[in-house]
Design a protein around this motif. Structure first.
Motif, PDB file in Angstrom:
ATOM      1  N   SER A  91      47.028  29.694  45.834  1.00 43.19           N
ATOM      2  CA  SER A  91      46.562  30.736  44.766  1.00 43.19           C
ATOM      3  C   SER A  91      45.199  30.593  44.700  1.00 43.19           C
ATOM      4  O   SER A  91      44.967  31.277  43.688  1.00 43.19           O
ATOM      5  CB  SER A  91      47.480  30.380  43.375  1.00 43.19           C
ATOM      6  N   GLY A  92      44.553  29.709  45.245  1.00 48.49           N
ATOM      7  CA  GLY A  92      43.040  29.664  45.006  1.00 48.49           C
ATOM      8  C   GLY A  92      42.748  28.154  45.205  1.00 48.49           C
ATOM      9  O   GLY A  92      43.504  27.422  45.597  1.00 48.49           O
ATOM     10  N   THR A  93      41.587  27.900  45.200  1.00 49.82           N
ATOM     11  CA  THR A  93      40.768  26.698  45.412  1.00 49.82           C
ATOM     12  C   THR A  93      41.771  25.454  44.763  1.00 49.82           C
ATOM     13  O   THR A  93      41.754  24.608  45.225  1.00 49.82           O
ATOM     14  CB  THR A  93      39.285  26.728  45.087  1.00 49.82           C
ATOM     15  N   THR A  94      41.825  25.630  43.353  1.00 48.13           N
ATOM     16  CA  THR A  94      42.269  24.975  42.536  1.00 48.13           C
ATOM     17  C   THR A  94      43.503  24.164  43.167  1.00 48.13           C
ATOM     18  O   THR A  94      44.062  23.118  43.565  1.00 48.13           O
ATOM     19  CB  THR A  94      42.605  25.295  40.993  1.00 48.13           C
ATOM     20  N   GLN A  95      44.415  25.199  43.517  1.00 53.58           N
ATOM     21  CA  GLN A  95      45.891  24.801  44.141  1.00 53.58           C
ATOM     22  C   GLN A  95      45.718  24.369  45.336  1.00 53.58           C
ATOM     23  O   GLN A  95      46.603  23.350  45.799  1.00 53.58           O
ATOM     24  CB  GLN A  95      46.816  26.147  44.385  1.00 53.58           C
ATOM     25  N   LEU A 206      36.023  19.980  51.739  1.00 58.41           N
ATOM     26  CA  LEU A 206      35.004  20.625  51.423  1.00 58.41           C
ATOM     27  C   LEU A 206      35.335  21.733  50.458  1.00 58.41           C
ATOM     28  O   LEU A 206      36.395  22.483  50.820  1.00 58.41           O
ATOM     29  CB  LEU A 206      34.188  21.285  52.600  1.00 58.41           C
ATOM     30  N   ASP A 207      34.974  21.919  49.441  1.00 56.44           N
ATOM     31  CA  ASP A 207      35.299  22.922  48.286  1.00 56.44           C
ATOM     32  C   ASP A 207      34.057  24.203  48.818  1.00 56.44           C
ATOM     33  O   ASP A 207      32.873  24.019  48.433  1.00 56.44           O
ATOM     34  CB  ASP A 207      35.055  22.477  47.098  1.00 56.44           C
ATOM     35  N   ALA A 208      34.631  24.977  49.406  1.00 54.63           N
ATOM     36  CA  ALA A 208      33.763  25.990  49.840  1.00 54.63           C
ATOM     37  C   ALA A 208      33.733  27.501  49.328  1.00 54.63           C
ATOM     38  O   ALA A 208      33.408  28.277  49.622  1.00 54.63           O
ATOM     39  CB  ALA A 208      34.151  26.376  51.356  1.00 54.63           C
ATOM     40  N   PHE A 229      38.825  27.453  49.362  1.00 55.41           N
ATOM     41  CA  PHE A 229      38.075  28.875  48.976  1.00 55.41           C
ATOM     42  C   PHE A 229      39.207  29.749  48.380  1.00 55.41           C
ATOM     43  O   PHE A 229      40.108  29.771  48.722  1.00 55.41           O
ATOM     44  CB  PHE A 229      37.127  29.393  49.587  1.00 55.41           C
ATOM     45  N   SER A 230      38.631  30.778  47.357  1.00 55.06           N
ATOM     46  CA  SER A 230      39.337  31.524  46.533  1.00 55.06           C
ATOM     47  C   SER A 230      38.797  33.059  46.956  1.00 55.06           C
ATOM     48  O   SER A 230      38.003  33.169  47.103  1.00 55.06           O
ATOM     49  CB  SER A 230      39.038  31.317  45.130  1.00 55.06           C
ATOM     50  N   GLY A 231      40.092  33.906  46.788  1.00 55.15           N
ATOM     51  CA  GLY A 231      39.864  35.171  47.168  1.00 55.15           C
ATOM     52  C   GLY A 231      39.054  35.954  46.070  1.00 55.15           C
ATOM     53  O   GLY A 231      38.081  36.732  46.410  1.00 55.15           O
ATOM     54  N   HIS A 232      38.999  35.554  45.012  1.00 61.46           N
ATOM     55  CA  HIS A 232      38.314  36.359  43.770  1.00 61.46           C
ATOM     56  C   HIS A 232      36.841  36.194  43.834  1.00 61.46           C
ATOM     57  O   HIS A 232      36.141  36.818  43.102  1.00 61.46           O
ATOM     58  CB  HIS A 232      38.975  36.005  42.487  1.00 61.46           C
ATOM     59  N   LYS A 233      36.296  35.085  44.593  1.00 60.34           N
ATOM     60  CA  LYS A 233      35.013  34.825  44.366  1.00 60.34           C
ATOM     61  C   LYS A 233      34.450  35.529  45.667  1.00 60.34           C
ATOM     62  O   LYS A 233      33.011  35.581  45.724  1.00 60.34           O
ATOM     63  CB  LYS A 233      34.728  33.319  44.877  1.00 60.34           C
TER      64      LYS A 233
HETATM   65  N1  PMP Z   1      35.322  25.042  42.914  1.00 65.13           N
HETATM   66  C1  PMP Z   1      34.062  25.694  42.515  1.00 65.13           C
HETATM   67  C2  PMP Z   1      32.838  25.103  43.047  1.00 65.13           C
HETATM   68  C3  PMP Z   1      34.351  26.708  41.734  1.00 65.13           C
HETATM   69  O1  PMP Z   1      32.902  27.457  41.236  1.00 65.13           O
HETATM   70  C4  PMP Z   1      35.523  27.118  41.299  1.00 65.13           C
HETATM   71  C5  PMP Z   1      35.604  28.402  40.488  1.00 65.13           C
HETATM   72  N2  PMP Z   1      34.622  28.341  39.371  1.00 65.13           N
HETATM   73  C6  PMP Z   1      36.440  26.377  41.742  1.00 65.13           C
HETATM   74  C7  PMP Z   1      36.197  25.345  42.557  1.00 65.13           C
HETATM   75  C8  PMP Z   1      37.914  26.812  41.069  1.00 65.13           C
HETATM   76  O2  PMP Z   1      38.235  28.163  41.871  1.00 65.13           O
HETATM   77  P1  PMP Z   1      39.706  28.776  41.278  1.00 65.13           P
HETATM   78  O3  PMP Z   1      39.612  28.690  39.766  1.00 65.13           O
HETATM   79  O4  PMP Z   1      39.496  30.145  42.070  1.00 65.13           O
HETATM   80  O5  PMP Z   1      40.739  27.981  41.740  1.00 65.13           O
END
Ligand code: PMP
Length: 418
Positions: A91-95, A206-208, A229-233
């Protein structure tokens, strides 16, 4: 005519006005980016024309949905220089980071191979520049396994201090760090950190999230083991993201969620699991959003990440030079534009970040205020919060000018002229 590599006409939202008629100047892409019509259309088409259960049906709609879904995986994999079966939808970087930390936690109670097992005496190394989503899951993993969390420290201007690299030692099992800080914009010295981690056999993560939308990124060339990494960024939808893992590591990683779509054989007595990436994709995924993320990757690739990086570097230099000239404004991060992106956090002396944000907003300039989910780096800079302007591929030099003029008006507005 104002120039941006991503044509502004592609982004319907950018032509709207805010606060009673001010043209929108969107400088909050670090928090979430805007989506081009192509991405909006791709998401809508999945709902309107191609909706069917992915990998589950014999009918045409299911087949179309499956093709679009796996096509998106190909697009995103190409975008970051890896193979499609090394891309896990999340669902995103966090997950993505939680998935890894949970899987390692399971490995540590005897459900996975030695390379992912942590216990007392072992360490996980992060940096003080991390977003909370690359700190808290590792703190939790340490709590569950008895391992210790350690971190690389920062220089005065917020870069990773390579003199602290010796916290990576023979006890280190994981080194998790950001490619680009969402506060300082600093680009991390990936090669040195990866070399130090691999020299002691640690896994690198790596948090990309803040790099892939702004520069060419090739995970294989960077030599990292995992990346998120995340789609919305990156001009894609919310609710979708990626965990990349090197094929042989994903193959060894135990699943962390269980149910449909991630199995090979199920009997009442026991279950065997599918190969990656399916092993980590239990249940029904956010299919339309995934297809939107694939479309965003294609859109960025067609423009060219080199071109986007060059444009944003030019705007970053103008923005930093402008901020430096404004009395009472301090940049929280490197003051020159080398090895950094256009995410620029700053402190306006005597004015609360929320007041700065509201004043800029009244002139149509959208920025982020607060701690940006990165309290430790703010503490490092001696502040609890900041204001952040962050660029995207649709921003123009003219917009940076509007922002700088607005920022110059903040302290006078609050009667704080020097
Ligand atoms: N890591 C970094 C460096 C971010 O900037 C963010 C979003 N601000 C996140 C992780 C988390 O991303 P998401 O909320 O899309 O899971």
């Amino acid at each position: 005519m104002p120039f941006s590599p991503a044509p502004r006409g592609d982004f319907p939202i950018l032509s709207r006005t805010v606060r009673g008629g001010a043209p929108l100047v969107y400088l909050d892409s670090g928090a979430t980016s805007q989506r081009p019509q192509r991405v909006l259309d791709a998401v809508r088409a999945m709902d309107v024309e191609h909706n069917g259960a992915v990998k589950r049906g014999a009918h045409q709609l299911a087949e179309e949905a499956t093709l679009a879904y796996e096509g998106a995986r190909d697009s995103v994999a190409r975008f970051v220089g890896v193979d499609a079966d090394e891309i896990v939808w999340t669902s995103g970087t966090t997950q993505s980071i939680n998935l890894l930390a949970y899987a390692m936690s399971d490995a540590s109670v005897g459900r996975g191979p030695e390379r992912f097992v942590l216990g007392e005496g072992d360490s996980v190394v992060v940096t003080r520049a991390e977003h909370h989503s690359n700190i808290v899951p590792w703190q939790e993993l340490c709590l569950r396994t008895g391992a210790t969390l350690k971190w690389l420290d920062l220089t005065d201007d917020g870069r990773i201090d390579l003199d602290t690299l010796d916290v990576i030692d023979s006890h280190t099992k994981v080194v998790a760090f950001t490619h680009v800080s969402n506060v300082s914009g600093a680009i991390s010295p990936v090669n040195q950190i990866v070399a130090a981690a691999h020299a002691v056999g640690a896994v690198t993560v790596l948090d990309a999230c803040q790099s892939v939308p702004h520069m060419p990124v090739d995970f294989r060339a960077l030599g990292v083991d995992f990346a998120a990494f995340s789609g919305h960024k990156m001009l894609g939808p919310t609710g979708v993201g990626v965990l990349y893992g090197r094929r042989e590591l994903l193959a060894d990683l135990p699943p962390y969620q269980f149910g449909g779509s991630m199995i090979e054989l199920v009997t009442m007595e026991e279950t065997t699991y599918a190969d990656p990436p399916a092993r980590f994709e239990a249940g029904t995924q956010a299919v339309a959003q995934i297809v939107g993320m694939g479309e965003a990757a294609d859109y960025l690739s067609e423009i060219g990440m080199e071109e986007i990086a060059a444009h944003e570097a030019k705007l970053t230099a103008i923005m930093l030079d402008g901020i430096k000239e404004i009395p009472g404004v301090r940049l929280l991060g490197p003051v020159d534009s080398v090895d950094r992106t256009g995410a620029a956090a700053f402190h306006v002396e005597g004015v609360h970040p929320h007041d700065v944000g509201q004043y800029l907003d009244s002139l149509g300039v959208a920025v982020r205020v607060g701690h940006h989910c990165a309290q430790p780096i703010h503490r490092h800079f001696g502040v609890f919060a900041s204001t952040r302007a962050s660029l995207g591929p649709y921003n123009t030099e003219e917009e940076v000018g509007v922002f700088l003029r607005a920022l110059a008006g903040v302290r006078p507005y609050f009667r704080l002229e020097d």
